[in-house]
Design a protein around this motif. Structure first.
Motif, short mmCIF file in Angstrom:
data_model
loop_
_atom_site.label_atom_id
_atom_site.label_comp_id
_atom_site.label_asym_id
_atom_site.label_seq_id
_atom_site.Cartn_x
_atom_site.Cartn_y
_atom_site.Cartn_z
N GLY A 183 -2.80 -9.57 6.87
CA GLY A 183 -1.47 -9.92 7.50
C GLY A 183 -0.60 -9.23 6.23
O GLY A 183 0.85 -8.86 7.64
N ILE A 184 -0.68 -8.75 5.64
CA ILE A 184 -0.08 -7.70 4.67
C ILE A 184 -0.16 -6.71 4.79
O ILE A 184 -0.56 -5.81 5.29
CB ILE A 184 -0.28 -7.85 2.88
N LEU A 185 1.60 -5.81 5.05
CA LEU A 185 0.92 -4.43 5.32
C LEU A 185 0.74 -3.58 4.26
O LEU A 185 0.44 -3.92 3.03
CB LEU A 185 2.92 -3.94 5.23
N GLU A 186 -0.27 -2.32 4.50
CA GLU A 186 -0.95 -2.04 3.77
C GLU A 186 -0.21 -0.69 3.01
O GLU A 186 -0.98 -0.86 2.08
CB GLU A 186 -1.98 -1.05 5.02
N ASP A 187 0.76 -0.50 2.93
CA ASP A 187 1.74 0.00 1.92
C ASP A 187 2.00 -0.18 0.99
O ASP A 187 2.65 -0.29 0.02
CB ASP A 187 2.97 1.03 2.57
N TYR A 188 2.25 -1.93 1.09
CA TYR A 188 2.71 -2.88 0.15
C TYR A 188 1.00 -2.53 -0.99
O TYR A 188 0.48 -3.39 -0.41
CB TYR A 188 3.33 -3.80 0.50
N SER A 189 1.72 -2.95 -1.94
CA SER A 189 1.00 -3.02 -3.17
C SER A 189 1.49 -3.68 -4.43
O SER A 189 2.47 -3.75 -4.44
CB SER A 189 0.53 -1.87 -3.59
N TYR A 190 0.44 -4.02 -5.08
CA TYR A 190 1.04 -4.97 -6.66
C TYR A 190 0.37 -3.58 -7.71
O TYR A 190 -0.01 -3.32 -7.71
CB TYR A 190 0.65 -6.43 -6.76
N VAL A 191 1.45 -3.59 -8.31
CA VAL A 191 0.87 -3.54 -9.81
C VAL A 191 0.90 -4.24 -11.26
O VAL A 191 1.92 -4.84 -11.04
CB VAL A 191 2.57 -2.10 -10.40
N SER A 192 0.26 -3.99 -11.31
CA SER A 192 -0.10 -4.70 -13.04
C SER A 192 -0.77 -3.51 -14.32
O SER A 192 -0.65 -2.81 -13.59
CB SER A 192 -2.20 -5.26 -12.47
N VAL A 193 0.27 -4.11 -15.49
CA VAL A 193 0.08 -3.24 -16.22
C VAL A 193 0.16 -4.12 -17.55
O VAL A 193 -0.12 -5.14 -17.78
CB VAL A 193 1.95 -2.89 -17.00
N THR A 194 -1.31 -2.76 -18.30
CA THR A 194 -1.64 -3.88 -19.43
C THR A 194 -1.03 -2.91 -21.11
O THR A 194 -1.98 -1.65 -20.64
CB THR A 194 -2.55 -4.80 -19.11
N GLY A 195 -1.32 -4.18 -21.78
CA GLY A 195 -2.23 -2.43 -22.93
C GLY A 195 -0.48 -1.99 -23.62
O GLY A 195 -0.72 -1.37 -24.24
N CYS A 196 0.78 -2.61 -23.77
CA CYS A 196 1.67 -2.21 -24.04
C CYS A 196 2.38 -2.36 -25.29
O CYS A 196 1.70 -3.29 -25.98
CB CYS A 196 2.65 -2.24 -22.90
N ILE A 197 2.60 -1.48 -26.17
CA ILE A 197 2.19 -1.28 -27.35
C ILE A 197 3.39 -2.09 -27.22
O ILE A 197 3.62 -3.08 -28.62
CB ILE A 197 2.09 -0.05 -28.31
N ILE A 198 4.93 -1.71 -27.55
CA ILE A 198 5.96 -2.41 -27.17
C ILE A 198 5.86 -3.51 -26.03
O ILE A 198 6.61 -2.30 -24.43
CB ILE A 198 7.07 -1.59 -27.22
N ASP A 199 6.58 -3.64 -25.96
CA ASP A 199 7.99 -4.56 -24.29
C ASP A 199 7.87 -3.78 -23.54
O ASP A 199 8.89 -3.34 -24.35
CB ASP A 199 7.83 -6.10 -24.19
N PHE A 200 8.50 -3.64 -22.40
CA PHE A 200 9.39 -2.94 -22.05
C PHE A 200 11.38 -2.91 -22.30
O PHE A 200 12.16 -2.64 -23.01
CB PHE A 200 9.84 -2.57 -20.49
N GLN A 201 10.81 -4.99 -22.58
CA GLN A 201 13.01 -5.14 -22.89
C GLN A 201 13.16 -5.15 -24.57
O GLN A 201 13.66 -4.59 -24.95
CB GLN A 201 12.72 -6.88 -22.67
#
Length: 200
Positions: A116-134
């Motif tokens: 029931g979830i649209l096929e073009d919808y996706s989740y993005v997982s981000v790991t291993g960042c040296i410095i967080d984006f904020q």
């Protein structure tokens, strides 16, 4: 002042590029105004126009305030949340470009397996960042504040120099009581005027 304006322009352009990549509309608008006003300050410095530098000085105070707000936003000070769509004017759900593309970040796109979830919808997982984006956003804003404060001091100094030059400047013979071609006369010789007789 000229070299500082060039450096400020490069820093604003760099920040504008990454804000465009993240569709951050509020920072894009602020960066655009910064670029325009720095051009005015640069023009005012080259053309000896103190009014343009005054505009640059006033804008610098506003720019510092805006960057302090961005720091508070990303550090979630005073009830602000970096998860809101405030930076995109609530038009879209985009976030900072550095969120997924920071140094050392590994980005994975996960397709939902639930029906029931649209096929073009996706989740993005981000790991291993040296410095967080904020923290990257905070560093960018802190650099902008530092450059702006240096620019403010230099702009005030340049304005004071321009004002002193205007006060000491004198046109050749323009403000004197006599012309530069004729020496002043100490005494003026008066001659009586003969009345003209009536012609009959």
């Amino acid at each position: 002042m000229f070299f500082l304006c060039v450096f400020l322009q490069l820093a604003a352009l760099e920040r504008q590029i990454f804000d465009f990549l993240g569709f951050q509309w509020a920072p894009i608008l602020g960066n655009f105004l910064q670029i325009i006003v720095v051009i005015l300050g640069l023009f005012g410095t080259i053309q000896f126009r103190p009014r343009y530098i005054v505009v640059y000085t006033v804008w610098t105070a506003l720019w510092v305030t805006w960057n302090v707000f961005i720091i508070c936003f990303y550090l979630e000070v005073g009830g602000l949340s970096k998860e809101t769509d405030l930076m995109t004017f609530n038009i879209s759900m985009h976030r900072s470009w550095w969120r997924e593309h920071g140094p050392g970040c590994i980005r994975r796109v996960v397709r939902p397996s639930a029906p029931g979830i649209l096929e073009d919808y996706s989740y993005v997982s981000v790991t291993g960042c040296i410095i967080d984006f904020q923290y990257l956003e905070v560093i960018h804003s802190a650099i902008q504040i530092l450059l702006s404060l240096i620019g403010f001091v230099y702009a005030c100094y340049v304005i004071s120099i321009f004002m002193e030059e205007e006060d000491s400047f004198d046109f050749i013979g323009g403000l004197d009581t006599y012309s530069y071609r004729q020496p002043p006369q100490e005494h003026v010789e008066l001659k009586p005027v003969k009345p003209v007789g009536k012609v009959s």
